[in-house]
Design an enzyme around this catalytic site. Structure first.
Site, short mmCIF file in Angstrom:
data_model
loop_
_atom_site.label_atom_id
_atom_site.label_comp_id
_atom_site.label_asym_id
_atom_site.label_seq_id
_atom_site.Cartn_x
_atom_site.Cartn_y
_atom_site.Cartn_z
N GLU A 85 10.38 0.16 5.96
CA GLU A 85 9.08 0.19 6.98
C GLU A 85 8.82 -1.17 7.22
O GLU A 85 8.31 -1.81 6.21
CB GLU A 85 8.11 1.15 6.56
CG GLU A 85 8.48 2.73 6.16
CD GLU A 85 8.76 3.32 7.47
OE1 GLU A 85 8.40 2.98 8.74
OE2 GLU A 85 9.42 4.35 7.39
N CYS A 149 2.47 8.16 2.44
CA CYS A 149 3.29 6.84 2.29
C CYS A 149 2.66 5.64 3.22
O CYS A 149 2.47 4.59 2.69
CB CYS A 149 4.75 7.28 3.17
SG CYS A 149 5.58 8.21 2.01
#
Length: 209
Positions: A85, A149
């Protein structure tokens, strides 16, 4: 703590919803067995799937270890690759956590920027790890999903001025085993550390001239 060693903190999450075994914590425990080499002290934590717990735990990890890098690992039911990410987002947290809570402001840090990028070039990490013939597919994403998250990642990026990373893993056996995911994390985090070292050498060289 041995000062010649670098501290790296890696977290996984506890079970939630349909994820009665959370692949992220399985992967982190496999990574712990493998280690990150003799120069790195690896500290692992299982993070509760609760916004308020994250708000107190993440700062305490930075304070306790002064880590060179913190890597958070989470599971994504939609993922079929190990996904790096690039950024964390501040707004849009509406999903209830394991204690049926969600932030009233629906944001991580009131007044914080909408989006914070990691200082780590995820595209480059992805390319290098893929080229190493690991046997685990790695990809890059710009959306960590606006749940715990993303919330954890943003909080960590905010506190560390970008010296954090987030990795999403698929559920166990879809298609990778816990051991595969552990190996992938090891390769990814070692590459991230190499990258930080190269960046620091560059800064150091610029100061010397």
């Amino acid at each position: 703590m041995d000062n010649s060693k670098r501290n790296v903190v890696v977290t996984g999450f506890e079970p939630f919803g349909a994820h009665t075994i959370n692949a992220s914590w399985v992967a982190v425990q496999e990574l712990k067995k493998l280690g990150l080499g003799k120069d790195v002290d690896l500290h692992v934590y299982e993070v509760p799937v609760e916004y308020q717990a994250v708000q107190s735990l993440v700062p305490s990890l930075w304070k306790q270890y002064h880590p060179q890098l913190v890597v958070h690992v989470g599971v994504s039911g939609m993922a079929t690759t190990v996904t790096l990410e690039k950024c964390g987002r501040n707004l849009g947290y509406k999903g209830l956590d394991n204690s049926r809570f969600c932030p009233h402001s629906q944001c991580c840090i009131e007044g914080g920027p909408d989006c914070i990028d990691s200082v780590i070039d995820m595209e480059s990490v992805c390319k290098r790890v893929t080229a190493s013939g690991l046997g685990v597919a790695v990809s890059v994403s710009k959306d960590a999903g606006r749940y715990l998250c993303d919330f954890t990642y943003y909080t960590s990026l905010y506190l560390s001025h970008g010296r954090s990373a987030f990795v999403h893993v698929p559920p166990i056996a879809k298609p990778y085993s816990g051991e595969d995911l552990g190996r992938a994390l090891q390769a990814i985090i070692q590459e991230m550390l190499n990258m930080l070292d190269r960046a620091e050498e560059k800064i150091h060289c610029q100061h010397v001239h």
